[in-house]
Write a protein that holds these residues in place. Structure first.
Motif, PDB file in Angstrom:
ATOM      1  N   GLU A 157       0.807  -1.226   0.000  1.00 55.11           N
ATOM      2  CA  GLU A 157       0.000   0.000   0.000  1.00 55.11           C
ATOM      3  C   GLU A 157       0.834   1.266   0.000  1.00 55.11           C
ATOM      4  O   GLU A 157       0.333   2.343  -0.341  1.00 55.11           O
ATOM      5  N   THR A 158       2.078   1.188   0.401  1.00 53.48           N
ATOM      6  CA  THR A 158       2.898   2.394   0.519  1.00 53.48           C
ATOM      7  C   THR A 158       3.695   2.626  -0.753  1.00 53.48           C
ATOM      8  O   THR A 158       4.437   1.750  -1.208  1.00 53.48           O
ATOM      9  N   THR A 185      -4.302  -2.240  -8.849  1.00 52.50           N
ATOM     10  CA  THR A 185      -5.238  -1.659  -7.886  1.00 52.50           C
ATOM     11  C   THR A 185      -6.649  -2.147  -8.185  1.00 52.50           C
ATOM     12  O   THR A 185      -7.103  -2.113  -9.341  1.00 52.50           O
ATOM     13  N   GLU A 186      -7.309  -2.672  -7.147  1.00 54.55           N
ATOM     14  CA  GLU A 186      -8.728  -3.023  -7.229  1.00 54.55           C
ATOM     15  C   GLU A 186      -9.438  -2.276  -6.111  1.00 54.55           C
ATOM     16  O   GLU A 186      -9.208  -2.564  -4.925  1.00 54.55           O
ATOM     17  N   GLY A 187     -10.292  -1.332  -6.461  1.00 50.80           N
ATOM     18  CA  GLY A 187     -10.901  -0.470  -5.440  1.00 50.80           C
ATOM     19  C   GLY A 187      -9.799   0.342  -4.796  1.00 50.80           C
ATOM     20  O   GLY A 187      -9.083   1.090  -5.465  1.00 50.80           O
ATOM     21  N   GLU A 188      -9.626   0.164  -3.503  1.00 48.38           N
ATOM     22  CA  GLU A 188      -8.550   0.858  -2.803  1.00 48.38           C
ATOM     23  C   GLU A 188      -7.429  -0.095  -2.388  1.00 48.38           C
ATOM     24  O   GLU A 188      -6.534   0.283  -1.632  1.00 48.38           O
ATOM     25  N   HIS A 196      -4.136  -2.490  -3.089  1.00 47.01           N
ATOM     26  CA  HIS A 196      -3.010  -2.679  -4.003  1.00 47.01           C
ATOM     27  C   HIS A 196      -2.397  -4.061  -3.789  1.00 47.01           C
ATOM     28  O   HIS A 196      -2.276  -4.514  -2.649  1.00 47.01           O
ATOM     29  N   PHE A 197      -1.992  -4.709  -4.851  1.00 46.05           N
ATOM     30  CA  PHE A 197      -1.334  -6.009  -4.763  1.00 46.05           C
ATOM     31  C   PHE A 197      -0.467  -6.190  -6.009  1.00 46.05           C
ATOM     32  O   PHE A 197      -0.528  -5.384  -6.955  1.00 46.05           O
ATOM     33  N   LEU A 198       0.360  -7.260  -6.003  1.00 40.22           N
ATOM     34  CA  LEU A 198       1.228  -7.549  -7.149  1.00 40.22           C
ATOM     35  C   LEU A 198       0.646  -8.678  -7.982  1.00 40.22           C
ATOM     36  O   LEU A 198       0.081  -9.637  -7.449  1.00 40.22           O
ATOM     37  N   ARG A 199       0.806  -8.543  -9.289  1.00 41.16           N
ATOM     38  CA  ARG A 199       0.278  -9.545 -10.221  1.00 41.16           C
ATOM     39  C   ARG A 199       1.405 -10.040 -11.133  1.00 41.16           C
ATOM     40  O   ARG A 199       2.106  -9.244 -11.767  1.00 41.16           O
ATOM     41  N   LEU A 200       1.546 -11.377 -11.192  1.00 41.60           N
ATOM     42  CA  LEU A 200       2.486 -12.025 -12.100  1.00 41.60           C
ATOM     43  C   LEU A 200       1.681 -12.631 -13.237  1.00 41.60           C
ATOM     44  O   LEU A 200       0.711 -13.356 -13.004  1.00 41.60           O
ATOM     45  N   LEU A 206      -0.698 -11.613  -5.584  1.00 40.96           N
ATOM     46  CA  LEU A 206      -0.091 -11.777  -4.266  1.00 40.96           C
ATOM     47  C   LEU A 206      -0.356 -10.541  -3.421  1.00 40.96           C
ATOM     48  O   LEU A 206      -0.205  -9.412  -3.892  1.00 40.96           O
ATOM     49  N   ASP A 207      -0.719 -10.770  -2.121  1.00 39.45           N
ATOM     50  CA  ASP A 207      -1.022  -9.636  -1.242  1.00 39.45           C
ATOM     51  C   ASP A 207      -0.781 -10.031   0.212  1.00 39.45           C
ATOM     52  O   ASP A 207      -0.699 -11.218   0.551  1.00 39.45           O
TER      53      ASP A 207
END
Length: 743
Positions: A38-39, A61-64, A66-70, A176-177
């Motif tokens: 998130e930062t 970003t989905e809504g508010e 944040h995550f990483l996508r491979l 991943l989150d």
């Protein structure tokens, strides 16, 4: 006032104590910062504290949230996020928690080609360590899933490599989150690991006992641990023997006169063809005997010394781990004359459960390997244990500590004057000794250091002839990876051992027929290395033959041989093929010039024609020019089938020093020389030694090795052979022999 102050201090104390207690109950801080992604203080679109990844890894970003996508963009490629995490020294266990989600996932060809979280430990030097945690994985589409694993940290680990991956999948996305990596109590993990290990050990022992019992039953029933070892059973008519795995290519099931066997045939140069079989071993078996029949045709070994027809054997323990102790593989590098019986015996390590059995054409260029009648059964271990102990003791006795040069002990330099060899004090030197062989056919040699010490210290030789090979010197042979450094160091150590004892070494380039440019290259290097070394004499070329005296001295074209020569018995098929073509020789004079151009004045030894026997051309004007060196010694090699000593050797004895570089006789006659041309050693040897002593001819007997004929020693205990070695030892000790007649 006092009362108020007391209350104030009491309040402060209670607040501090409460805060401390709450802090003690707070969960440990994650070693991975910004695990929720998130930062992003610098607003660069990438979470702070995370290493940048390739384009296949993005921050989404989905809504508010944040995550990483491979995302897999190419089938079979790995997409990975890499994050190295430092581990505090006091932390002994970790808990990894995260959320993962997959979509459109199509796993790859292997069971582990999927979406998974890889992790590996490294020590402070950056080396990978054993004990990596199991990798959480998904092989199908999934909504957000929370996963947690806890694991112990191996002793010495300083870094955890955290690597979420799409590992060689065909397609898919991994999200991943909320990643955390926190220290945890190791005690429960240690106890759980102990319990798991104990259960696994119990199961392993039970399974092993069952396998051993089954193997014992098979042995009792068939007298053979290798079921269907004769390849006769194919009950399902599959065209392949029961219980044998079939090679992917190059294997066939053959029948000749109602006898079934397996044929391995090389389908392509350098390709492996192998049968594979695992064989369980009954309890209390200490040694095994393997017998079989084989037939080999059209075999051309590969580039390395072990690329041939062989049976590889390896042991596995009850856990299925390969064991370091394994039998030497029986191997063959030449064709057989039809079917031949073979046998090998070997010890079985105490904890071995399984023998991996792998007959193979191991990366040969071509060939056919027929196999039949395998029998594997226990034998008495006592003879093998005794042999192993004897071999170990032999190796112990053969070990020689390296010596540093002790120049104050080195012999005086030599030079030629008339028909004598003199030292720098003009004192005559009579070179007498033996050939310490094997460096001409083995890159590591066979006990050359020990043999050198025995020859000089015990047999009293003052000269060692050391045959070497230029291919090994430059590290160009199969199996050499160091450019010849180890080989040259071994040659150097032999020379140092001899020089430290005040004696001499004739460095023999052990080649045949006529010198070429390759031999010029060798002498340019070797002469530069040993120029002015007082103990080193240069024996330029082992055994010239098959040319004219003009070509012998000055060089020229050497035509192909019309028929096989004696030397061919010692050549590989490749070398025989090359010999059929003619080649350009540089001549013996060129070798001398090369040595002198390198700044070396060392005495040189020059062998005559007819396998270095015939020196008559020297008397007819074909002397070589020394070009300012310390002199030339002419060399002859004399064996019991060589005749006319007077006109082939002695005719130059009044003018030149003569060095008999090879001489000897064996009780077993040479197969490539007519038997009636080979005199009995008990009459020939005393006369030859009498001739040597009469004319003070310099000589080095052949050979100080139990398997290179004519053999001087019976084994590596250096006991002399009665028909040759004992005569040599007596002569070196000063015994006089009578020269009765010429041959």
């Amino acid at each position: 006032m006092k009362s108020n102050l007391t209350l104030a201090f009491l309040s402060l104390f209670l607040f501090t104590a409460l805060a401390t207690g709450l802090a003690a109950q707070e969960p440990p801080k994650s070693l991975i910062s910004n695990g929720d992604f998130e930062t992003d203080r610098d607003a660069d679109g990438w979470p702070d504290g995370w290493p940048r990844a390739k384009e296949d890894v993005k921050c989404v970003t989905e809504g508010e949230n944040h995550f990483l996508r491979l995302t897999s963009s190419k089938p079979g490629e790995t997409v990975m996020l890499y994050h190295a995490v430092k581990i505090p020294a006091e932390v002994r266990a970790l808990t990894l928690a995260f959320k993962m989600r997959t979509s459109n996932l199509k796993p790859g060809k292997q069971p582990w080609f999927d979406a998974r979280i890889l992790a590996e430990f490294k020590d402070k030097e950056g080396n990978k360590m054993a004990g990596a945690p199991a990798a959480p994985y998904l092989r199908k589409d999934s909504a957000w899933t929370e996963r947690t694993i806890s694991f112990l940290i191996p002793e010495g680990a300083t870094t955890l490599e955290f690597m979420p991956s799409l590992l060689q999948v065909e397609a898919g996305t991994l999200d991943l989150d909320d990643v955390t990596l926190t220290p945890t109590d190791p005690a429960p993990l240690i106890e759980a690991a102990k319990a798991t290990a104990a259960a696994a050990k119990a199961k392993q022992e039970k399974d092993a006992a069952a396998k051993r019992a089954k193997a014992a039953t098979l042995l009792e029933k068939e007298g053979n641990l290798l079921a269907n070892g004769d390849f006769e059973r194919d009950p399902k008519k599959t065209g392949w023997p029961e219980q044998w795995g079939k090679p992917k290519d190059g294997g066939s099931y053959e029948n000749e006169n109602d006898n079934f066997f397996v044929r391995l045939k090389s389908p392509k140069p350098g390709e492996m063809v192998m049968l594979y079989r695992t064989i369980d071993i009954p309890a209390n078996v200490e040694a095994l005997q393997l017998t079989w029949r084989q037939r080999i045709a059209d075999l051309k070994p590969g580039k390395e010394p072990w690329f041939d027809a062989r049976i590889m054997l390896e042991f596995k323990d009850e856990a299925g781990h390969k064991m370091s102790a394994k039998p030497s593989p029986p191997y063959t590098r030449s064709n057989t004359n039809g079917w031949v019986e073979k046998k090998t015996e070997f010890l079985v390590p105490a904890s071995a459960l399984t023998l991996e059995f792998m007959p193979a054409l191991f990366q040969v260029e071509r060939g056919t390997y027929d196999l039949d009648s395998f029998v594997l059964k226990p034998v008495d271990a006592a003879p093998l244990l005794a042999a192993a102990k004897a071999a170990e003791e032999e190796e112990r006795r053969a070990r020689v500590d390296p010596e540093s040069p002790q120049r104050e002990k080195w012999p005086l330099p030599l030079h030629v004057q008339g028909n004598q060899i003199l030292n720098s004090k003009n004192e005559p030197v009579w070179l007498q000794g033996m050939n310490v062989v094997s460096l001409e056919f083995s890159i590591k040699g066979e006990k050359v250091l020990k043999s050198t010490l025995v020859a000089t210290d015990e047999w009293k030789a003052n000269c060692i002839r050391l045959p070497v090979k230029e291919e090994y010197w430059f590290g160009r042979a199969a199996g050499q990876k160091d450019g010849g450094a180890e080989y040259r160091a071994l040659v150097d150590q032999v020379i140092t051992l001899v020089a430290n004892r005040g004696k001499y070494v004739a460095l023999d380039l052990h080649r045949f027929r006529a010198p070429t440019a390759a031999h010029v290259e060798f002498w340019k290097d070797a002469a530069t290395k040993y120029r002015e070394h007082p103990a080193v004499i240069f024996d330029l070329f082992n055994e010239p033959h098959g040319t004219t005296w003009e070509v012998w001295r000055d060089g020229g074209f050497v035509a192909e041989e019309k028929k096989a020569a004696d030397e061919d018995n010692f050549l590989t098929p490749e070398e025989k093929a090359k010999k059929k073509n003619g080649f350009e020789s540089v001549g013996m004079q060129k070798l001398i010039d090369t040595v002198r151009d390198a700044g070396a004045k060392n005495i040189v030894i020059v062998g005559g024609l007819d396998w270095a026997y015939d020196l008559s051309g020297i008397a007819k004007g074909f002397e070589v020019n020394d070009r300012g060196g310390n002199g030339v010694v002419y060399s002859t090699h004399i064996y019991p089938w060589k005749r006319d000593w007077a006109n082939k050797v002695l005719l130059i004895a009044d003018k030149h020093p003569i060095f008999i570089g090879e001489v000897g006789a064996d009780i077993n006659k040479m197969s490539f020389i007519p038997a009636d041309a080979q005199e009995d050693p008990y009459t020939w040897v005393p006369d030859m030694l009498g001739l040597i002593q009469k004319h003070k001819l310099h000589w080095t007997a052949f050979s100080f090795h139990p398997k290179a004929t004519p053999v001087m020693i019976q084994g590596w205990d250096y006991k002399p052979t009665p028909f040759w070695g004992q005569f040599v030892k007596d002569a070196l000790a000063g015994k006089e022999f009578t020269w009765k007649k010429n041959r």
